[in-house]
Motif scaffolding. Structure first.
Motif, PDB file in Angstrom:
ATOM      1  N   PRO A 209       0.818  -1.217   0.000  1.00  0.00           N
ATOM      2  CA  PRO A 209       0.000   0.000   0.000  1.00  0.00           C
ATOM      3  C   PRO A 209       0.847   1.260   0.000  1.00  0.00           C
ATOM      4  N   ALA A 210       0.211   2.372  -0.371  1.00  0.00           N
ATOM      5  CA  ALA A 210       0.929   3.638  -0.538  1.00  0.00           C
ATOM      6  C   ALA A 210       1.644   4.074   0.732  1.00  0.00           C
ATOM      7  N   GLU A 211       1.036   3.805   1.920  1.00  0.00           N
ATOM      8  CA  GLU A 211       1.668   4.274   3.155  1.00  0.00           C
ATOM      9  C   GLU A 211       2.971   3.547   3.459  1.00  0.00           C
ATOM     10  N   LEU A 232       8.769   3.220  10.353  1.00  0.00           N
ATOM     11  CA  LEU A 232       8.687   2.596  11.668  1.00  0.00           C
ATOM     12  C   LEU A 232       7.695   3.296  12.589  1.00  0.00           C
ATOM     13  N   ASP A 233       7.337   4.528  12.263  1.00  0.00           N
ATOM     14  CA  ASP A 233       6.354   5.267  13.064  1.00  0.00           C
ATOM     15  C   ASP A 233       4.922   4.998  12.617  1.00  0.00           C
ATOM     16  N   LEU A 234       4.734   4.187  11.575  1.00  0.00           N
ATOM     17  CA  LEU A 234       3.380   3.859  11.134  1.00  0.00           C
ATOM     18  C   LEU A 234       2.641   3.071  12.216  1.00  0.00           C
ATOM     19  N   PRO A 235       1.304   3.195  12.271  1.00  0.00           N
ATOM     20  CA  PRO A 235       0.537   2.391  13.233  1.00  0.00           C
ATOM     21  C   PRO A 235       0.780   0.890  13.051  1.00  0.00           C
TER      22      PRO A 235
END
Length: 333
Positions: A209-211, A232-235
């Motif tokens: 996915p884009a994120e 690494l800061d993604l949920p």
């Protein structure tokens, strides 16, 4: 100062034979060795300017590299230089530093020096001086990065096969949340590697996915570290990261270590472009290896074909996946 007639007399050959030897066209090795020995003994230095006026050749190539700080391009430039010297050509190298303006300055300087041919690993996708080089009739070869609208053969590596192997490797290890740190948008190799990896993952039912796609502002360790921080800061942070450039991979590794995370226990890390010291990291880093020296040699020979007025097709060489321990150990069945 000794002249070419003195060399011919000392070697016991004709002036024409001396000329052929100095131009890399000696009839037999014994004659070549005798002429070169006479050249060394007499301290003869050919008049390059006069020869260029007679032949319209300087026996000099130009090479503009996108960034010599990158180990891939350093080795590529060395391979080009070694092959050019072997064939009797000198090489002038310009470092663009990933700056299109700096690149064009070097191309302009090289064209003014009447080089016989030009090889360019382009910084960015636009260059007025590349169009001018083509228009002037200067033989041109693109290296590593193809450019739309530039009528010149390109010598580069094809990453699709190795990236399909990587997708299969990650799938076998149960890594189902991959991410990519990619070159700035619009960089031909970065865009191509992203799409190839996305398609390879899809073949195993794994989404990208884009994120989980982080486009670095530049091809640098700092850019790679910043993008790894963002991922690494993604949920739901990734469990595997491919950095599509070795310097960005180095920065990504710095961020992982700064957070106290473990490779591969907490995160798998892969680099596109293998370099020698990847094998000595702890753990050793899995990487996509390009045939760097073969690319350099192929670029020189493609350019010589253009100089001789012959058609020269683009060259596409295969990459390979070098599996080490940074993704984890394959399961035992």
């Amino acid at each position: 100062m000794a002249n070419i007639k003195d060399v011919a007399e000392r070697a016991g050959v004709s002036v024409a034979t001396v000329s052929r030897v100095l131009n890399g066209r000696a009839p037999v090795a014994e004659t070549r060795d005798r002429v070169l020995a006479a050249v060394a003994e007499l301290g003869y230095r050919p008049n390059v300017v006069a020869r260029a006026l007679r032949t319209a050749r300087t026996r000099t190539f130009g090479l503009v590299i996108s960034d010599l700080r990158n180990p891939f391009f350093t080795e590529l430039a060395d391979a080009v230089e070694q092959e050019a010297r072997r064939l009797g050509y000198s090489l002038i190298i310009g470092n663009a530093g990933e700056s299109p303006g700096q690149q064009d300055d070097y191309i302009r300087t090289l064209l003014d020096r009447r080089i016989d041919g030009l090889m360019v690993s382009s910084a960015g996708t636009g260059s007025s001086m590349l169009h001018e080089a083509v228009a002037s009739g200067t033989p041109l070869v693109l290296l590593d990065r193809a450019l739309p609208g530039i009528a010149a053969p390109c010598v580069r590596a094809e990453g699709g096969t190795a990236l399909r192997e990587l997708a299969a490797h990650l799938a076998a290890l149960g890594r189902h949340r991959p991410a990519v740190i990619v070159a700035p948008a619009g960089t031909p190799t970065g865009d191509e590697r992203l799409e190839q990896f996305r398609a390879a993952l899809a073949g195993h039912g794994i989404a990208l996915p884009a994120e989980r796609i982080a486009a670095s502002p530049d091809l640098s360790p700092a850019g790679g570290r910043e993008m790894m921080r963002r991922l690494l800061d993604l949920p739901g942070p990734p469990d595997a990261v491919l950095a599509t450039d070795n310097l960005m991979a180095l920065g990504a590794l710095d961020e992982v270590r700064a957070r106290g995370l473990r490779i591969p226990a907490d995160l798998a890390l892969v680099a596109f472009d293998d370099v020698a010291w990847f094998a000595h990291l702890d753990p050793p880093l899995t990487a996509v290896a390009q045939p760097t020296r073969e690319l350099g040699r192929a670029a020189v020979h493609t350019l010589l074909e253009r100089i001789e007025g012959r058609e020269a097709p683009s060259v596409l060489l295969p990459t390979r996946l070098v599996v080490r321990r940074s993704c984890g150990e394959p399961p035992v069945h």
